[in-house]
Design a protein around this motif. Structure first.
Motif, PDB file in Angstrom:
ATOM      1  N   VAL A   9      60.403 -28.852 -64.625  1.00 11.24           N
ATOM      2  CA  VAL A   9      61.091 -29.625 -63.577  1.00 11.24           C
ATOM      3  C   VAL A   9      62.597 -29.558 -63.793  1.00 11.24           C
ATOM      4  CG1 VAL A   9      59.266 -31.152 -62.761  1.00 11.24           C
ATOM      5  CG2 VAL A   9      60.499 -31.755 -64.829  1.00 11.24           C
ATOM      6  N   ALA A  10      63.282 -29.062 -62.767  1.00  6.57           N
ATOM      7  CA  ALA A  10      64.728 -28.840 -62.870  1.00  6.57           C
ATOM      8  C   ALA A  10      65.429 -29.237 -61.576  1.00  6.57           C
ATOM      9  CB  ALA A  10      64.995 -27.369 -63.187  1.00  6.57           C
ATOM     10  N   LYS A  42      71.962 -30.595 -63.188  1.00  4.14           N
ATOM     11  CA  LYS A  42      71.987 -30.563 -64.661  1.00  4.14           C
ATOM     12  C   LYS A  42      71.481 -29.240 -65.226  1.00  4.14           C
ATOM     13  CE  LYS A  42      69.410 -33.695 -66.702  1.00  4.14           C
ATOM     14  NZ  LYS A  42      69.089 -35.000 -67.302  1.00  4.14           N
ATOM     15  N   THR A  76      60.842 -26.396 -60.492  1.00  4.42           N
ATOM     16  CA  THR A  76      61.299 -27.163 -59.328  1.00  4.42           C
ATOM     17  C   THR A  76      62.822 -27.137 -59.290  1.00  4.42           C
ATOM     18  OG1 THR A  76      61.454 -29.340 -60.411  1.00  4.42           O
ATOM     19  CG2 THR A  76      59.314 -28.706 -59.494  1.00  4.42           C
ATOM     20  N   ARG A 127      61.264 -37.321 -60.028  1.00  3.79           N
ATOM     21  CA  ARG A 127      60.632 -36.339 -60.914  1.00  3.79           C
ATOM     22  C   ARG A 127      59.145 -36.196 -60.586  1.00  3.79           C
ATOM     23  NH1 ARG A 127      57.529 -35.926 -65.259  1.00  3.79           N
ATOM     24  NH2 ARG A 127      58.000 -34.415 -66.914  1.00  3.79           N
ATOM     25  N   SER A 135      58.611 -34.157 -57.642  1.00  2.28           N
ATOM     26  CA  SER A 135      58.859 -32.746 -57.939  1.00  2.28           C
ATOM     27  C   SER A 135      57.635 -32.130 -58.625  1.00  2.28           C
ATOM     28  CB  SER A 135      60.090 -32.601 -58.838  1.00  2.28           C
ATOM     29  OG  SER A 135      61.257 -32.949 -58.131  1.00  2.28           O
ATOM     30  N   LYS A 164      66.175 -35.128 -74.705  1.00  2.50           N
ATOM     31  CA  LYS A 164      66.490 -34.861 -73.290  1.00  2.50           C
ATOM     32  C   LYS A 164      67.998 -34.935 -73.087  1.00  2.50           C
ATOM     33  CE  LYS A 164      65.385 -37.793 -70.157  1.00  2.50           C
ATOM     34  NZ  LYS A 164      65.076 -38.594 -68.990  1.00  2.50           N
TER      35      LYS A 164
HETATM   36  O1  C5P Z   1      66.856 -37.417 -64.653  1.00  2.00           O
HETATM   37  P1  C5P Z   1      66.048 -36.993 -65.833  1.00  2.00           P
HETATM   38  O2  C5P Z   1      66.828 -36.204 -66.840  1.00  2.00           O
HETATM   39  O3  C5P Z   1      65.257 -38.090 -66.452  1.00  2.00           O
HETATM   40  O4  C5P Z   1      64.969 -35.964 -65.238  1.00  2.00           O
HETATM   41  C1  C5P Z   1      64.014 -35.359 -66.086  1.00  2.00           C
HETATM   42  C2  C5P Z   1      63.700 -33.970 -65.562  1.00  2.00           C
HETATM   43  O5  C5P Z   1      63.132 -34.073 -64.253  1.00  2.00           O
HETATM   44  C3  C5P Z   1      64.937 -33.091 -65.431  1.00  2.00           C
HETATM   45  O6  C5P Z   1      64.661 -31.800 -65.961  1.00  2.00           O
HETATM   46  C4  C5P Z   1      65.199 -33.067 -63.936  1.00  2.00           C
HETATM   47  O7  C5P Z   1      65.787 -31.864 -63.487  1.00  2.00           O
HETATM   48  C5  C5P Z   1      63.802 -33.232 -63.353  1.00  2.00           C
HETATM   49  N1  C5P Z   1      63.798 -33.856 -62.021  1.00  2.00           N
HETATM   50  C6  C5P Z   1      63.208 -33.195 -60.950  1.00  2.00           C
HETATM   51  N2  C5P Z   1      63.217 -33.785 -59.691  1.00  2.00           N
HETATM   52  C7  C5P Z   1      63.821 -34.967 -59.498  1.00  2.00           C
HETATM   53  C8  C5P Z   1      64.414 -35.665 -60.580  1.00  2.00           C
HETATM   54  C9  C5P Z   1      64.387 -35.086 -61.834  1.00  2.00           C
HETATM   55  O8  C5P Z   1      62.689 -32.081 -61.100  1.00  2.00           O
HETATM   56  N3  C5P Z   1      63.840 -35.497 -58.266  1.00  2.00           N
END
Ligand code: C5P
Length: 279
Positions: A20-21, A34, A64, A90, A93, A261
Motif C-alpha cells: 500500500v503506497a 510519501k 496501491t 488504507r 486501498s 514505519k
Molecule cells: O499514513 P500511514 O503511513 O499510516 O499509511 C500506511 C501505509 O498505507 C502507507 O504505505 C500509505 O501509503 C498507505 N495508504 C494507502 N492508502 C491510503 C492511506 C495510506 O495506501 N488512503
C-alpha cells in the motif's frame, strides 16, 4: 499455496503481496506522496519493492497508488508489479488491491510501503507461518516505552503493563479467502474476488460495495466506509479478522526494529542511517 515446510518461501505458489503506497504523506511534510520520497537515491516504494522481490521473487505484487498518480505507477511497473488506484483510507486501498489480485492467489501479504526497510527475514517468517497453516499472521515487536492510559478528558488513567503489549508491523499474512471475507463483512469489498489476473497499470475497481453475507445494510461499519472512514476500531488488516472472524486466531511472528514505519521527518533520518549501515 503449495506447502513446503522446509522450502524457501520463494518457492511458494499462489502468494501475492499488496504494497500500500496510496498515502498522501502529509505528516512527512515533503509535498509529495510519501512513497515517492527519496532515501539514499531511491524512493520509499523502490526500497519496499526491492525487499519484496528479494524475499519473495515468485510472488505477484500489486501496489496501491494515489488517484491521478503516474510516477509511482511507473516505478511499480518498472519493478514488475501492477498498480491500482487506492482509496480514501488504507483499508480501502487494501480492498481495491484485493479486487485486482491474480485469480490463482491463495495467500496474501499486506505490506506498508512506508515500512520500506523491512528485512527479508520478516517476510520469510510470515510466509513460513502461512505455510505451516496460519490463516492470519502478523509480525510484532516488544513495546519499549512506558505506556499510560488516559480517560476521555486526557487525564491519566494509570500505567499499562507493557509486558503484555506488542507493537504490530507489516507484512501481515492471510489466507486470501479469509481476508476477502472480513473485508466484505466490513463493507470494504463487494462479492468474491474476480478471476481475472491483475494487469499492469490496471486502475481500481471503484468504490467498495455493500458487505457480504449476514451483515445487514446500514451496518455502522458500512456507513463509515461509505463516508470515506474506516470502521471504528479497525486500524489494520488483522483487526478486521478479529472483528469479523474471531474464530480464527491471529498468529504472531517476530518483527524487526528496522521495519519501523516512516511517518515523521525524524523517521527519514533513521532510514538514511539504516541504509548507510547496510552499505
Ligand atoms: O499514513 P500511514 O503511513 O499510516 O499509511 C500506511 C501505509 O498505507 C502507507 O504505505 C500509505 O501509503 C498507505 N495508504 C494507502 N492508502 C491510503 C492511506 C495510506 O495506501 N488512503
Amino acid at each position: 499455496m503449495t506447502l513446503h515446510e522446509t522450502a524457501s518461501p520463494s518457492t511458494v505458489d499462489g502468494l501475492a503481496v499488496v504494497v500500500v503506497a496510496a498515502g498522501s504523506g502529509t505528516r512527512l511534510g515533503y509535498g509529495m506522496p510519501k512513497a515517492l520520497v527519496p532515501v539514499a537515491g531511491r524512493t520509499l516504494l523502490e526500497w519496499a519493492l526491492g525487499t519484496v522481490r528479494e524475499a519473495l521473487p515468485a510472488a505477484s505484487v500489486v501496489v496501491t497508488v494515489p488517484a491521478g498518480d503516474t510516477e509511482l505507477s511507473a516505478v511499480a511497473r518498472g519493478m514488475g508489479a501492477a498498480a491500482v488506484t487506492g482509496g480514501a483510507t488504507r483499508a480501502q486501498s487494501v480492498a481495491r488491491a484485493l479486487a485486482a489480485l491474480p485469480g490463482r492467489t491463495t495467500h496474501v501479504l499486506v505490506h506498508d510501503a512506508a515500512r520500506c526497510l523491512t528485512p527479508p527475514a520478516v517476510f520469510e517468517r510470515v510466509v513460513t507461518a502461512l505455510s505451516a497453516g496460519s490463516r492470519a499472521v502478523v509480525p510484532v515487536t516488544e513495546v519499549t516505552d512506558t505506556v499510560r492510559g488516559v480517560d476521555s478528558e486526557g487525564r491519566s488513567a494509570g500505567t499499562v503493563d507493557r509486558s503484555a503489549l506488542r507493537a504490530v508491523q507489516t507484512p501481515q499474512g492471510f489466507e486470501r479467502e479469509l481476508l476477502e471475507r472480513v473485508n466484505a463483512a466490513a463493507g470494504l469489498l463487494s462479492g468474491p474476488a474476480p478471476s481475472n489476473p491483475a494487469k499492469e497499470g490496471v486502475q481500481g475497481p471503484g468504490p467498495a460495495g455493500p458487505a457480504g453475507p449476514g451483515v445487514p445494510r446500514g451496518h455502522a461499519a458500512h456507513r463509515a466506509v461509505a463516508q470515506g472512514r474506516d470502521p471504528e476500531g479497525i486500524t489494520d488488516d488483522a483487526s478486521l479478522v478479529e472483528r469479523y472472524a474471531p474464530e480464527h486466531p491471529v498468529d504472531l511472528v517476530a518483527g524487526h526494529a528496522e521495519s519501523f514505519k516512516i511517518t515523521r521527518p525524524v523517521d527519514l533520518l533513521l532510514a538514511r542511517a539504516v541504509v548507510e549501515s547496510r552499505a
